[in-house]
Design a protein around this motif. Structure first.
Motif, PDB file in Angstrom:
ATOM      1  N   PRO A 178      33.367  62.450  28.402  1.00 53.17           N
ATOM      2  CA  PRO A 178      33.324  61.997  29.801  1.00 53.17           C
ATOM      3  C   PRO A 178      32.702  60.612  29.944  1.00 53.17           C
ATOM      4  O   PRO A 178      31.909  60.187  29.098  1.00 53.17           O
ATOM      5  N   THR A 179      33.074  59.911  30.989  1.00 50.66           N
ATOM      6  CA  THR A 179      32.457  58.620  31.293  1.00 50.66           C
ATOM      7  C   THR A 179      31.304  58.855  32.258  1.00 50.66           C
ATOM      8  O   THR A 179      31.133  59.932  32.811  1.00 50.66           O
ATOM      9  N   SER A 180      30.504  57.817  32.453  1.00 48.23           N
ATOM     10  CA  SER A 180      29.372  57.910  33.357  1.00 48.23           C
ATOM     11  C   SER A 180      29.138  56.550  33.987  1.00 48.23           C
ATOM     12  O   SER A 180      29.750  55.542  33.602  1.00 48.23           O
ATOM     13  N   LEU A 181      28.252  56.513  34.941  1.00 48.95           N
ATOM     14  CA  LEU A 181      27.888  55.258  35.575  1.00 48.95           C
ATOM     15  C   LEU A 181      27.308  54.287  34.559  1.00 48.95           C
ATOM     16  O   LEU A 181      27.563  53.075  34.613  1.00 48.95           O
ATOM     17  N   LEU A 182      26.535  54.818  33.589  1.00 50.57           N
ATOM     18  CA  LEU A 182      25.949  53.969  32.552  1.00 50.57           C
ATOM     19  C   LEU A 182      27.028  53.299  31.710  1.00 50.57           C
ATOM     20  O   LEU A 182      26.891  52.144  31.290  1.00 50.57           O
ATOM     21  N   PHE A 183      28.112  54.027  31.440  1.00 48.53           N
ATOM     22  CA  PHE A 183      29.204  53.459  30.637  1.00 48.53           C
ATOM     23  C   PHE A 183      29.789  52.231  31.327  1.00 48.53           C
ATOM     24  O   PHE A 183      29.991  51.185  30.709  1.00 48.53           O
ATOM     25  N   TRP A 184      30.058  52.352  32.616  1.00 48.69           N
ATOM     26  CA  TRP A 184      30.653  51.227  33.334  1.00 48.69           C
ATOM     27  C   TRP A 184      29.647  50.107  33.565  1.00 48.69           C
ATOM     28  O   TRP A 184      30.021  48.929  33.611  1.00 48.69           O
ATOM     29  N   LEU A 185      28.367  50.437  33.665  1.00 49.51           N
ATOM     30  CA  LEU A 185      27.336  49.409  33.747  1.00 49.51           C
ATOM     31  C   LEU A 185      27.292  48.604  32.449  1.00 49.51           C
ATOM     32  O   LEU A 185      27.161  47.376  32.455  1.00 49.51           O
ATOM     33  N   ALA A 186      27.439  49.319  31.319  1.00 54.72           N
ATOM     34  CA  ALA A 186      27.476  48.644  30.015  1.00 54.72           C
ATOM     35  C   ALA A 186      28.682  47.728  29.922  1.00 54.72           C
ATOM     36  O   ALA A 186      28.597  46.611  29.391  1.00 54.72           O
ATOM     37  N   ALA A 187      29.823  48.187  30.424  1.00 59.14           N
ATOM     38  CA  ALA A 187      31.035  47.366  30.390  1.00 59.14           C
ATOM     39  C   ALA A 187      30.833  46.075  31.167  1.00 59.14           C
ATOM     40  O   ALA A 187      31.258  44.990  30.733  1.00 59.14           O
ATOM     41  N   ILE A 188      30.163  46.164  32.316  1.00 65.81           N
ATOM     42  CA  ILE A 188      29.906  44.969  33.127  1.00 65.81           C
ATOM     43  C   ILE A 188      28.980  44.003  32.377  1.00 65.81           C
ATOM     44  O   ILE A 188      29.216  42.786  32.344  1.00 65.81           O
ATOM     45  N   CYS A 189      27.920  44.537  31.761  1.00 68.82           N
ATOM     46  CA  CYS A 189      26.989  43.693  31.009  1.00 68.82           C
ATOM     47  C   CYS A 189      27.701  42.945  29.888  1.00 68.82           C
ATOM     48  O   CYS A 189      27.518  41.742  29.693  1.00 68.82           O
ATOM     49  N   MET A 190      28.542  43.667  29.139  1.00 72.66           N
ATOM     50  CA  MET A 190      29.252  43.039  28.029  1.00 72.66           C
ATOM     51  C   MET A 190      30.270  42.023  28.529  1.00 72.66           C
ATOM     52  O   MET A 190      30.440  40.953  27.925  1.00 72.66           O
ATOM     53  N   ALA A 191      30.941  42.322  29.629  1.00 69.51           N
ATOM     54  CA  ALA A 191      31.914  41.384  30.184  1.00 69.51           C
ATOM     55  C   ALA A 191      31.231  40.092  30.616  1.00 69.51           C
ATOM     56  O   ALA A 191      31.742  38.988  30.383  1.00 69.51           O
ATOM     57  N   VAL A 192      30.057  40.214  31.223  1.00 72.93           N
ATOM     58  CA  VAL A 192      29.298  39.027  31.635  1.00 72.93           C
ATOM     59  C   VAL A 192      28.893  38.210  30.421  1.00 72.93           C
ATOM     60  O   VAL A 192      29.025  36.977  30.399  1.00 72.93           O
ATOM     61  N   GLY A 193      28.396  38.894  29.379  1.00 72.05           N
ATOM     62  CA  GLY A 193      27.984  38.192  28.170  1.00 72.05           C
ATOM     63  C   GLY A 193      29.125  37.467  27.495  1.00 72.05           C
ATOM     64  O   GLY A 193      29.000  36.302  27.089  1.00 72.05           O
ATOM     65  N   VAL A 194      30.269  38.136  27.360  1.00 73.51           N
ATOM     66  CA  VAL A 194      31.441  37.513  26.737  1.00 73.51           C
ATOM     67  C   VAL A 194      31.914  36.330  27.574  1.00 73.51           C
ATOM     68  O   VAL A 194      32.273  35.270  27.040  1.00 73.51           O
ATOM     69  N   TRP A 195      31.900  36.481  28.905  1.00 75.53           N
ATOM     70  CA  TRP A 195      32.316  35.375  29.779  1.00 75.53           C
ATOM     71  C   TRP A 195      31.403  34.175  29.616  1.00 75.53           C
ATOM     72  O   TRP A 195      31.878  33.018  29.546  1.00 75.53           O
ATOM     73  N   LEU A 196      30.098  34.395  29.510  1.00 73.21           N
ATOM     74  CA  LEU A 196      29.159  33.287  29.313  1.00 73.21           C
ATOM     75  C   LEU A 196      29.458  32.556  28.010  1.00 73.21           C
ATOM     76  O   LEU A 196      29.391  31.321  27.938  1.00 73.21           O
TER      77      LEU A 196
END
Length: 351
Positions: free
Chosen positions: A267-285
């Motif tokens: 199952p997915t969770s809120l933490l999973f999608w929070l992690a996805a956002i963090c990684m997306a921000v880092g990769v974008w930077l």
């Protein structure tokens, strides 16, 4: 639209192969011990890369590694192929798998710190913040399962795992020193060393060699998730430097978790999608970095695949048919110029 640099594609592809291999390896744990599985994965990596190299060259060809680079490769093999796996297995025997996954994110941090402090690799504020965001995403992915399962060991297990991360961080930085050389040879050598060490440990502990079908599946998975992944990692080091490659590779926990959702119906969770956002921000930077200043190239002689561009304007002492890219030993004359660049094999200057 952002056009991904070659080095970034290599790093993300390496992370994808390694991350995706994790849930498949988890399935194989039903048929063999973690120590034996580690050995089989690494041996599959080494054997597969050797076969590709022999097919490419039609025979055994010397890697042509300069004498000055052999100590770096040997050091990388000792730390990454021998000490790292042993410390990890010691740690796993006293720590839960979820907690170990959480601790393994320390590798990216230590890799970057060693690259910045000891090897003086450039790191501006944007890159540091991006790396922190990516690693934070990996921590969150692991934390979601660690919080549910808890730990089942003592303080010694985590120390062993952090020690393994330190060994692999040293390995990453030493491998950068030989990243201009044959990536198949570099990755294959490390695969053989790690496979031999892990299999020796497994046999000494009394574990049996698994059935051929399981052995073959594990070796194939190791070839893809460890062998090809490591080749791509080395190629990324050639283009991006250690810290940036390590940061992109830190997306592997998220990619592995994403595959687990589909493969293992987790199952997915809120933490999973929070992690996805963090990684997306880092990769974008990292992708939007623009490191541009006047710099001087010192005289340099090395061998690697290249095209004739602003950094390769040399004559040939042999008949050249004009095909590019091509590989041969060549010299770089001193030059001072200004253009956007990464800390690749041609831009390891002081700032």
């Amino acid at each position: 639209m952002i056009r991904l640099p070659t080095g970034v594609l290599y790093a993300i592809s390496a992370a994808f192969l390694f991350g995706v291999s994790t849930p498949f390896a988890k399935l194989l744990l039903e048929h063999m011990s973690p120590v034996m599985l580690g050995g089989v994965l690494y041996l599959g990596s080494g054997i597969g890369l050797l076969v590709i190299r022999l097919h490419r060259d039609k025979r055994w060809v010397s890697p042509g590694l300069p004498k000055s680079e052999w100590p770096w490769l040997i050091g990388a093999i000792v730390f990454g192929g021998c000490l790292g796996p042993v410390l990890l297995m010691l740690g796993l025997s006293q720590t839960s798998g979820s907690s170990a996954s959480l601790l393994l994110n320390v590798e990216a941090v230590l890799t970057a710190v060693i690259a910045w402090i000891i090897f003086k690799e450039n790191a501006d504020r944007r890159i540091v913040i991006g790396m922190i965001a990516i690693v934070l995403g990996g921590v969150i992915v692991s934390w979601s399962s660690a919080a549910m399962e808890g730990t089942n060991g003592t303080w010694q297990g985590p120390i062993y795992i952090v020690g393994a991360c330190l060994c692999w961080a040293i390995d990453n930085n030493l491998t950068r020193k030989v990243s201009a050389s044959d990536a198949l040879f570099v990755a294959g050598s490390k695969g053989f060393a790690a496979g031999f060490v892990n299999c020796s440990i497994a046999l000494s502990l009394g574990f049996q060699i698994p059935a051929f079908s399981t052995l073959f599946t594990g070796a194939l998975l190791g070839f893809l998730g460890y062998g090809l992944s490591l080749v791509l990692f080395v190629l990324s080091l050639r283009h991006l430097g250690t810290a940036r490659t390590g940061a992109y590779f830190s997306t592997a926990p998220f990619l592995g978790a994403a595959v687990s959702i589909e493969l293992l119906n987790e199952p997915t969770s809120l933490l999973f999608w929070l992690a996805a956002i963090c990684m997306a921000v880092g990769v974008w930077l990292h992708l939007t970095e623009n490191h541009d200043h006047t710099h001087t190239h010192e005289p340099l002689e090395h061998s690697h695949p290249h095209r004739h561009d602003g950094h390769h304007e040399h004559e040939h002492e042999f008949g050249w048919d004009g095909a590019e890219p091509h590989i041969h030993k060549h010299q770089h004359a001193p030059v001072t110029h200004k253009h956007p660049h990464y800390p690749d094999i041609h831009h390891r200057h002081e700032h």
